[in-house]
Design a protein around this motif. Structure first.
Motif, PDB file in Angstrom:
ATOM      1  N   PRO A 161     -20.598  44.772  -1.939  1.00 17.27           N
ATOM      2  CA  PRO A 161     -20.430  44.941  -0.485  1.00 17.27           C
ATOM      3  C   PRO A 161     -21.239  43.956   0.345  1.00 17.27           C
ATOM      4  O   PRO A 161     -20.825  43.586   1.450  1.00 17.27           O
ATOM      5  N   TRP A 162     -22.394  43.533  -0.175  1.00 13.63           N
ATOM      6  CA  TRP A 162     -23.229  42.621   0.616  1.00 13.63           C
ATOM      7  C   TRP A 162     -22.655  41.214   0.712  1.00 13.63           C
ATOM      8  O   TRP A 162     -23.128  40.395   1.487  1.00 13.63           O
ATOM      9  N   GLN A 163     -21.605  40.907  -0.061  1.00 13.49           N
ATOM     10  CA  GLN A 163     -20.999  39.577   0.020  1.00 13.49           C
ATOM     11  C   GLN A 163     -20.072  39.435   1.225  1.00 13.49           C
ATOM     12  O   GLN A 163     -19.651  38.333   1.556  1.00 13.49           O
ATOM     13  N   GLY A 164     -19.710  40.543   1.848  1.00 15.09           N
ATOM     14  CA  GLY A 164     -19.027  40.469   3.135  1.00 15.09           C
ATOM     15  C   GLY A 164     -17.554  40.130   3.096  1.00 15.09           C
ATOM     16  O   GLY A 164     -17.015  39.636   4.093  1.00 15.09           O
ATOM     17  N   TYR A 165     -16.878  40.385   1.978  1.00 12.11           N
ATOM     18  CA  TYR A 165     -15.452  40.094   1.914  1.00 12.11           C
ATOM     19  C   TYR A 165     -14.649  41.186   2.624  1.00 12.11           C
ATOM     20  O   TYR A 165     -15.054  42.353   2.656  1.00 12.11           O
ATOM     21  N   PRO A 166     -13.484  40.828   3.191  1.00  9.90           N
ATOM     22  CA  PRO A 166     -12.644  41.839   3.841  1.00  9.90           C
ATOM     23  C   PRO A 166     -12.068  42.802   2.803  1.00  9.90           C
ATOM     24  O   PRO A 166     -12.055  42.516   1.607  1.00  9.90           O
ATOM     25  N   GLN A 167     -11.556  43.933   3.284  1.00  8.93           N
ATOM     26  CA  GLN A 167     -11.155  45.015   2.398  1.00  8.93           C
ATOM     27  C   GLN A 167      -9.635  45.163   2.227  1.00  8.93           C
ATOM     28  O   GLN A 167      -9.183  46.153   1.657  1.00  8.93           O
ATOM     29  N   GLN A 168      -8.847  44.183   2.681  1.00  8.88           N
ATOM     30  CA  GLN A 168      -7.391  44.338   2.602  1.00  8.88           C
ATOM     31  C   GLN A 168      -6.907  44.540   1.170  1.00  8.88           C
ATOM     32  O   GLN A 168      -6.015  45.353   0.910  1.00  8.88           O
ATOM     33  N   LEU A 169      -7.471  43.775   0.229  1.00  3.99           N
ATOM     34  CA  LEU A 169      -7.057  43.885  -1.164  1.00  3.99           C
ATOM     35  C   LEU A 169      -7.326  45.303  -1.682  1.00  3.99           C
ATOM     36  O   LEU A 169      -6.434  45.944  -2.259  1.00  3.99           O
ATOM     37  N   PHE A 170      -8.524  45.794  -1.471  1.00  2.00           N
ATOM     38  CA  PHE A 170      -8.897  47.126  -1.946  1.00  2.00           C
ATOM     39  C   PHE A 170      -8.029  48.206  -1.306  1.00  2.00           C
ATOM     40  O   PHE A 170      -7.556  49.126  -1.980  1.00  2.00           O
ATOM     41  N   HIS A 171      -7.826  48.108   0.007  1.00  2.00           N
ATOM     42  CA  HIS A 171      -7.036  49.129   0.697  1.00  2.00           C
ATOM     43  C   HIS A 171      -5.603  49.163   0.168  1.00  2.00           C
ATOM     44  O   HIS A 171      -5.020  50.250   0.015  1.00  2.00           O
ATOM     45  N   ALA A 172      -5.024  47.998  -0.128  1.00  2.00           N
ATOM     46  CA  ALA A 172      -3.662  47.958  -0.665  1.00  2.00           C
ATOM     47  C   ALA A 172      -3.604  48.589  -2.052  1.00  2.00           C
ATOM     48  O   ALA A 172      -2.658  49.313  -2.381  1.00  2.00           O
ATOM     49  N   ILE A 173      -4.615  48.308  -2.884  1.00  2.00           N
ATOM     50  CA  ILE A 173      -4.663  48.888  -4.229  1.00  2.00           C
ATOM     51  C   ILE A 173      -4.837  50.399  -4.146  1.00  2.00           C
ATOM     52  O   ILE A 173      -4.136  51.156  -4.822  1.00  2.00           O
ATOM     53  N   LYS A 174      -5.750  50.842  -3.300  1.00  2.00           N
ATOM     54  CA  LYS A 174      -6.011  52.278  -3.182  1.00  2.00           C
ATOM     55  C   LYS A 174      -4.799  53.017  -2.631  1.00  2.00           C
ATOM     56  O   LYS A 174      -4.452  54.118  -3.094  1.00  2.00           O
ATOM     57  N   LYS A 175      -4.120  52.423  -1.653  1.00  2.00           N
ATOM     58  CA  LYS A 175      -2.922  53.055  -1.086  1.00  2.00           C
ATOM     59  C   LYS A 175      -1.840  53.200  -2.139  1.00  2.00           C
ATOM     60  O   LYS A 175      -1.129  54.211  -2.182  1.00  2.00           O
ATOM     61  N   SER A 176      -1.701  52.208  -3.015  1.00  6.18           N
ATOM     62  CA  SER A 176      -0.651  52.228  -4.028  1.00  6.18           C
ATOM     63  C   SER A 176      -0.979  53.140  -5.205  1.00  6.18           C
ATOM     64  O   SER A 176      -0.101  53.809  -5.743  1.00  6.18           O
ATOM     65  N   LEU A 177      -2.258  53.169  -5.611  1.00  2.24           N
ATOM     66  CA  LEU A 177      -2.632  53.899  -6.820  1.00  2.24           C
ATOM     67  C   LEU A 177      -3.168  55.300  -6.549  1.00  2.24           C
ATOM     68  O   LEU A 177      -3.317  56.090  -7.489  1.00  2.24           O
ATOM     69  N   GLY A 178      -3.494  55.623  -5.288  1.00  5.17           N
ATOM     70  CA  GLY A 178      -3.910  56.976  -4.965  1.00  5.17           C
ATOM     71  C   GLY A 178      -5.386  57.093  -4.654  1.00  5.17           C
ATOM     72  O   GLY A 178      -6.198  56.233  -5.000  1.00  5.17           O
ATOM     73  N   CYS A 179      -5.710  58.174  -4.003  1.00  4.16           N
ATOM     74  CA  CYS A 179      -7.083  58.387  -3.536  1.00  4.16           C
ATOM     75  C   CYS A 179      -8.076  58.612  -4.676  1.00  4.16           C
ATOM     76  O   CYS A 179      -9.282  58.475  -4.501  1.00  4.16           O
ATOM     77  N   ASP A 180      -7.583  58.988  -5.854  1.00  8.37           N
ATOM     78  CA  ASP A 180      -8.472  59.276  -6.973  1.00  8.37           C
ATOM     79  C   ASP A 180      -8.825  58.020  -7.774  1.00  8.37           C
ATOM     80  O   ASP A 180      -9.266  58.108  -8.909  1.00  8.37           O
ATOM     81  N   LEU A 181      -8.618  56.869  -7.183  1.00  7.43           N
ATOM     82  CA  LEU A 181      -8.968  55.611  -7.835  1.00  7.43           C
ATOM     83  C   LEU A 181     -10.461  55.603  -8.166  1.00  7.43           C
ATOM     84  O   LEU A 181     -11.303  55.841  -7.308  1.00  7.43           O
ATOM     85  N   ARG A 182     -10.798  55.330  -9.447  1.00 11.66           N
ATOM     86  CA  ARG A 182     -12.204  55.330  -9.870  1.00 11.66           C
ATOM     87  C   ARG A 182     -12.820  53.965  -9.560  1.00 11.66           C
ATOM     88  O   ARG A 182     -12.520  52.976 -10.237  1.00 11.66           O
ATOM     89  N   VAL A 183     -13.637  53.906  -8.530  1.00 10.14           N
ATOM     90  CA  VAL A 183     -14.190  52.640  -8.038  1.00 10.14           C
ATOM     91  C   VAL A 183     -15.600  52.435  -8.581  1.00 10.14           C
ATOM     92  O   VAL A 183     -16.460  53.320  -8.460  1.00 10.14           O
ATOM     93  N   PHE A 184     -15.839  51.275  -9.172  1.00 10.07           N
ATOM     94  CA  PHE A 184     -17.166  50.934  -9.693  1.00 10.07           C
ATOM     95  C   PHE A 184     -18.138  50.710  -8.542  1.00 10.07           C
ATOM     96  O   PHE A 184     -17.841  49.982  -7.591  1.00 10.07           O
ATOM     97  N   GLU A 185     -19.306  51.329  -8.621  1.00 11.27           N
ATOM     98  CA  GLU A 185     -20.348  51.142  -7.620  1.00 11.27           C
ATOM     99  C   GLU A 185     -21.373  50.135  -8.147  1.00 11.27           C
ATOM    100  O   GLU A 185     -21.985  50.343  -9.196  1.00 11.27           O
ATOM    101  N   PHE A 186     -21.538  49.052  -7.419  1.00 12.07           N
ATOM    102  CA  PHE A 186     -22.421  47.975  -7.858  1.00 12.07           C
ATOM    103  C   PHE A 186     -23.888  48.373  -7.752  1.00 12.07           C
ATOM    104  O   PHE A 186     -24.270  49.167  -6.875  1.00 12.07           O
TER     105      PHE A 186
END
Length: 376
Positions: A122-147
């Motif tokens: 998150p500290w690298q400051g990239y926009p979230q469009q890619l993540f939001h598209a993946i999450k919308k397609s795969l569902g809210c239960d997407l297991r996201v790695f926390e850095f």
């Protein structure tokens, strides 16, 4: 101002050079010594003191770099997702939303019920469009790695990824932001005795050939078409340099495809008969396998073959064979310099013309155009 230490960035530069050659050639100031990463270890290049040029292509990877570009006072075009945050600035980038939709659609087609995602710190400051598209397609239960925290990032990343993947339910399909992340995950899985791709299937959103070559198995990836990003960025910069203001602050280049390689070539969810059929097709493409030959190899009638395949895959054997041919052709076009005649033979076609007709019918473009897009 594009660091050339990875293949993606080099392809952007090649796309820009292709445009320049078509328009009389430009005098590029190119930081060649940055290729080995020694002069610019943080992934940035810098304008030489006293530089006086007409335009800048750059990756807006930090606030300090954007400040230098802005202070240069000449037309500039950004080719990085991170640089989209700066204003006023013209950006030409791969479409992050379409990349996310494409990779999510691909991994979902593998019939997984659970999905994971390794993004960008998150500290690298990239926009979230890619993540939001993946999450919308795969569902809210997407297991996201926390850095890990930024101060522990380098020392803790591999351990944290290992703990994360060990605790995930299996089987699972995982999408990663980068090739390095995918490579590390594959290595961790193999060390832990986790089968790739049947227990953990991995596909990455960006592809770097050198990093991928260091992985124990080949890595599936989105082909973002960086050559065309570079070509269109150079075209936009050229128009700005001759006094034509850009009509849009953001131009999005659609990704081309997902290139399937070993990290996501899953067959384990199917019954034994279907798995055997898929292996036979894959192993016998060059011999021109068809439904009749497949039925004979499986020692069943063609009608029995059609019923069993349709029951599992919901499509006839001929369509399955064509899909495997197409995947193999795309992989060879992307990963090798083989002549089209050789690719045609390896995918079971009697001639290059027959292969080309098949490819155009299925993808809408010739194999040569798929391999060498506009900006190459």
């Amino acid at each position: 101002m594009i660091q050339a230490s990875n293949n993606f960035n080099r392809r952007i530069i090649l796309g820009a050079s292709a445009y320049s050659r078509m328009h009389g050639g430009w005098d590029f100031l190119y930081p060649a010594s940055s290729i080995n990463g020694l002069q610019y270890p943080k992934g940035e290049v810098s304008l030489p003191e006293g530089w006086q040029g007409d335009g800048i292509l750059f990756r807006g990877t930090s606030d300090s770099l954007w400040s230098k570009v802005r202070d240069a006072g000449c037309p500039a075009v950004n080719v990085s997702w991170r640089g989209m945050r700066y204003s006023p600035l013209v950006s030409v980038v791969a479409d992050p939303t379409r990349c996310g939709e494409m990779v999510a659609s691909y991994i979902a087609s593998k019939d997984f019920q659970v999905f994971g995602y390794v993004g960008v710190p998150p500290w690298q400051g990239y926009p979230q469009q890619l993540f939001h598209a993946i999450k919308k397609s795969l569902g809210c239960d997407l297991r996201v790695f926390e850095f890990p925290d930024q101060k522990d990032y380098r020392s803790r990343l591999r351990q944290a990824l290992g703990e994360w993947v060990k605790g995930l339910p299996k089987p699972i399909g995982i999408v990663t932001w980068s090739t390095d992340q995918a490579r590390i995950l594959i290595s961790i899985c193999l060390t832990q005795g986790i089968a790739i791709p049947n227990e953990v299937s991995i596909v990455t959103c960006e592809y770097d050939e050198l990093s991928a070559a260091l992985a124990p198995i080949s890595i599936s990836s989105v082909f973002q078409n960086p050559n065309e990003v570079g070509f269109k960025a150079a075209k936009t910069l050229h128009e700005m340099m001759i006094g034509r203001p850009s009509t849009a602050s953001l131009e999005l280049v659609p990704p081309v495809d997902v290139i399937e390689r070993e990290s996501s070539k899953v067959v384990a969810f199917y019954d034994d008969f279907t798995q055997a059929c898929l292996r036979l097709i894959d192993q016998n493409l060059a011999d021109g396998i068809n439904a009749t030959k497949l039925a004979a190899a499986m020692d069943v009638s063609r009608r029995t073959l059609e019923i069993k395949i349709a029951r599992t895959l919901d499509k006839p054997p001929s369509v399955v064979i064509d899909e495997i041919k197409l995947r193999k052709a795309k992989q060879l076009l992307s990963d090798t310099d083989l002549f089209l005649d050789d690719i045609a033979k390896r995918t079971g076609f009697s001639s290059t013309s027959a292969f080309t007709r098949f490819f155009k019918r299925n993808l809408g473009c010739a194999p040569s155009m798929y391999r060498t897009p506009l900006g190459a």
